[in-house]
Design a protein around this motif. Structure first.
Motif, short mmCIF file in Angstrom:
data_model
loop_
_atom_site.label_atom_id
_atom_site.label_comp_id
_atom_site.label_asym_id
_atom_site.label_seq_id
_atom_site.Cartn_x
_atom_site.Cartn_y
_atom_site.Cartn_z
N ARG A 1 3.56 13.45 5.78
CA ARG A 1 3.35 14.25 4.56
C ARG A 1 4.21 13.77 3.40
O ARG A 1 3.98 14.17 2.25
N PHE A 2 5.21 12.93 3.69
CA PHE A 2 6.13 12.53 2.63
C PHE A 2 5.41 11.81 1.49
O PHE A 2 5.81 11.92 0.33
N SER A 3 4.35 11.09 1.79
CA SER A 3 3.63 10.37 0.74
C SER A 3 2.96 11.31 -0.25
O SER A 3 2.55 10.89 -1.33
N ASN A 4 2.85 12.60 0.10
CA ASN A 4 2.25 13.58 -0.81
C ASN A 4 3.26 14.17 -1.78
O ASN A 4 2.87 14.87 -2.73
N ALA A 5 4.53 13.93 -1.54
CA ALA A 5 5.57 14.59 -2.33
C ALA A 5 5.58 14.08 -3.76
O ALA A 5 5.72 12.87 -4.01
N LEU B 1 0.83 -1.20 0.00
CA LEU B 1 0.00 0.00 0.00
C LEU B 1 0.86 1.25 0.00
O LEU B 1 0.59 2.22 -0.73
N LEU B 2 1.92 1.23 0.80
CA LEU B 2 2.84 2.37 0.86
C LEU B 2 3.47 2.63 -0.50
O LEU B 2 3.54 3.77 -0.97
N GLU B 3 3.93 1.56 -1.15
CA GLU B 3 4.54 1.71 -2.47
C GLU B 3 3.54 2.26 -3.48
O GLU B 3 3.88 3.11 -4.31
N MET B 4 2.28 1.81 -3.38
CA MET B 4 1.25 2.29 -4.30
C MET B 4 0.99 3.78 -4.10
O MET B 4 0.84 4.54 -5.06
N ILE B 5 0.97 4.22 -2.84
CA ILE B 5 0.73 5.64 -2.54
C ILE B 5 1.87 6.49 -3.10
O ILE B 5 1.65 7.51 -3.75
N ILE B 6 3.11 6.04 -2.86
CA ILE B 6 4.27 6.81 -3.32
C ILE B 6 4.35 6.82 -4.84
O ILE B 6 4.58 7.87 -5.46
N MET B 7 4.14 5.65 -5.47
CA MET B 7 4.27 5.56 -6.92
C MET B 7 3.20 6.36 -7.64
O MET B 7 3.36 6.74 -8.81
N LYS C 1 18.72 19.79 3.45
CA LYS C 1 18.65 18.34 3.33
C LYS C 1 17.37 17.79 3.94
O LYS C 1 16.88 18.30 4.95
N SER C 2 16.84 16.72 3.33
CA SER C 2 15.67 16.04 3.87
C SER C 2 16.08 15.09 4.99
O SER C 2 17.13 14.44 4.91
N THR C 3 15.27 15.01 6.03
CA THR C 3 15.53 14.07 7.11
C THR C 3 14.91 12.70 6.83
O THR C 3 15.05 11.78 7.65
N VAL C 4 14.22 12.56 5.69
CA VAL C 4 13.67 11.26 5.30
C VAL C 4 14.78 10.50 4.57
O VAL C 4 15.06 10.75 3.40
N VAL C 5 15.41 9.57 5.25
CA VAL C 5 16.56 8.86 4.69
C VAL C 5 16.10 7.81 3.69
O VAL C 5 16.66 7.69 2.59
N ASP C 6 15.10 7.03 4.06
CA ASP C 6 14.60 5.95 3.19
C ASP C 6 13.42 6.49 2.39
O ASP C 6 12.30 6.58 2.88
N ILE C 7 13.67 6.86 1.15
CA ILE C 7 12.62 7.49 0.35
C ILE C 7 11.68 6.48 -0.29
O ILE C 7 10.62 6.87 -0.81
N ASP C 8 12.02 5.19 -0.26
CA ASP C 8 11.18 4.17 -0.88
C ASP C 8 10.25 3.50 0.11
O ASP C 8 9.12 3.14 -0.21
N THR C 9 10.72 3.29 1.33
CA THR C 9 9.86 2.74 2.39
C THR C 9 9.99 3.65 3.61
O THR C 9 10.52 3.25 4.65
N PRO C 10 9.49 4.88 3.51
CA PRO C 10 9.65 5.85 4.59
C PRO C 10 8.76 5.50 5.79
O PRO C 10 7.75 4.81 5.66
N ASP D 1 6.87 18.71 2.33
CA ASP D 1 6.65 17.27 2.47
C ASP D 1 7.95 16.50 2.72
O ASP D 1 7.91 15.29 2.94
N LEU D 2 9.10 17.18 2.69
CA LEU D 2 10.39 16.50 2.77
C LEU D 2 11.06 16.63 4.14
O LEU D 2 12.12 16.07 4.34
N TYR D 3 10.44 17.37 5.06
CA TYR D 3 10.94 17.47 6.43
C TYR D 3 12.41 17.88 6.43
O TYR D 3 13.31 17.13 6.79
N LEU D 4 12.63 19.12 6.04
CA LEU D 4 13.99 19.61 5.84
C LEU D 4 14.70 19.93 7.14
O LEU D 4 14.11 20.36 8.13
N LYS D 5 16.01 19.75 7.10
CA LYS D 5 16.92 20.33 8.07
C LYS D 5 17.99 21.02 7.25
O LYS D 5 18.85 20.37 6.65
#
Length: 325
Positions: free
Chosen positions: A221-225, A8-14, A205-214, A198-202
């Protein structure tokens, strides 16, 4: 249950993924007139890059041409390098040894769990800007770098060498960028400037390290990016516009060179920036003023502080649209 959640996560991101537009045998005039004004990433194919595409495929050739020149590199136990948590160390290696470690990571047991990344810098990283022509003169005649921008606007040209599987953190640069892939393939994921919330910046740089299975519990909010993706092969050139976030994975041993150039007047760039990623001086001062403003609100009760934070945001948006004097 877990596999269903991942699917489901992959479907949302894709659902938010677009392919990077491709252009064949693009000329400088075409780039300037039809590609650059769109402010969109573009994958350029079929350009004449010189004999490097053939010669550099041999690690022995590349290593011997540069020799034991000492280079500063990132070394990590994790293939996902993260600049926010700093899960890597800086180390100095001879260039020829770096090439052999990256191209044949199983040659020695002690290298099995290490990944390496060279982002070339000048002799004095604090003062010198990377210049492929002067830093690696023995390789210059092999490579024809695309000249799709005025020569006097060139900021830096950077040699990059990476281990197989290395993934670099998501970040943006303040300068336009042409990434020339010479050896190996890369997967590049890009996010438009509009995705910054949606990238949670610092910083940059984004603090979301795993962009495929965050972890969407921490980063909902990352799934909206919105994201754009492409896979680069040897000979491909990727145009990355300024302020576009990008995350790069080396699908094998990788060698690339990229050029940064200034698309704006010089006054909009930090004169002390040697990497091309510092925000404009005007922005740095504005961000400092925001920090000061937030400090002034710190003693208010939570409900008041939240209300007036929203007022500051609304006022800034109104100023941008000229609705407030």
């Amino acid at each position: 249950m877990y596999s269903d959640l991942c699917a489901l996560l992959e479907m949302i991101i894709m659902s938010h993924v677009s392919e990077v537009a491709e252009f064949q045998s693009c000329s400088c005039d075409t780039f300037q007139a039809a590609i650059y004004p769109l402010n969109q990433p573009a994958l350029l194919k079929g350009l004449d890059l010189g004999p490097a595409l053939k010669l550099w495929r041999s690690p022995d050739y590349l290593a011997s041409r540069v020799g034991p020149k000492p280079v500063k590199i990132h070394v990590s136990q994790s293939p996902k390098m993260d600049f926010v948590s700093k899960n890597f160390l800086y180390r100095t290696l001879p260039f020829d040894e770096l090439v052999h470690r990256c191209s044949d990571p199983g040659q020695k047991k002690e290298y099995f769990d290490e990944v390496y990344y060279l982002r070339a810098v000048g002799d004095n990283p604090r003062k010198d800007i990377a210049n492929f022509t002067t830093d690696y003169p023995s390789l210059v005649s092999d490579l024809i770098l695309p000249q799709f921008f005025p020569e006097d606007k060139l900021f830096s040209s950077v040699l990059r060498v990476a281990s197989p599987g290395l993934q670099l953190w998501t970040h943006y640069d303040v300068m336009d960028n042409l990434l020339v892939q010479i050896v190996g393939r890369k997967r590049v994921v890009l996010f438009p400037p509009s995705a910054l919330e949606d990238l949670y910046l610092k910083g940059d740089k984004s603090t979301v390290v795993d962009i495929d299975t965050p972890d969407l519990e921490h980063f909902p909010r990352f799934s909206n990016a919105e994201r754009f993706e492409c896979e680069m092969s040897p000979g491909d050139v990727l145009f990355i516009p300024a302020l576009w976030f990008h995350n790069v994975t080396s699908l094998g041993y990788s060698v690339a060179v990229n050029s940064f150039w200034r698309g704006l007047d010089d006054k909009f760039y930090d004169s002390k920036d040697t990497y091309g990623n510092k925000d404009p001086p005007q922005v740095q001062r504005a961000l400092q003023m925001v920090d000061k403003a937030m400090g002034l609100l710190a003693d208010l009760p939570d409900s008041f502080r939240e209300f007036y934070c929203q007022r500051l945001i609304t006022r800034a948006k109104d100023k941008m649209t000229n609705n407030v004097d």
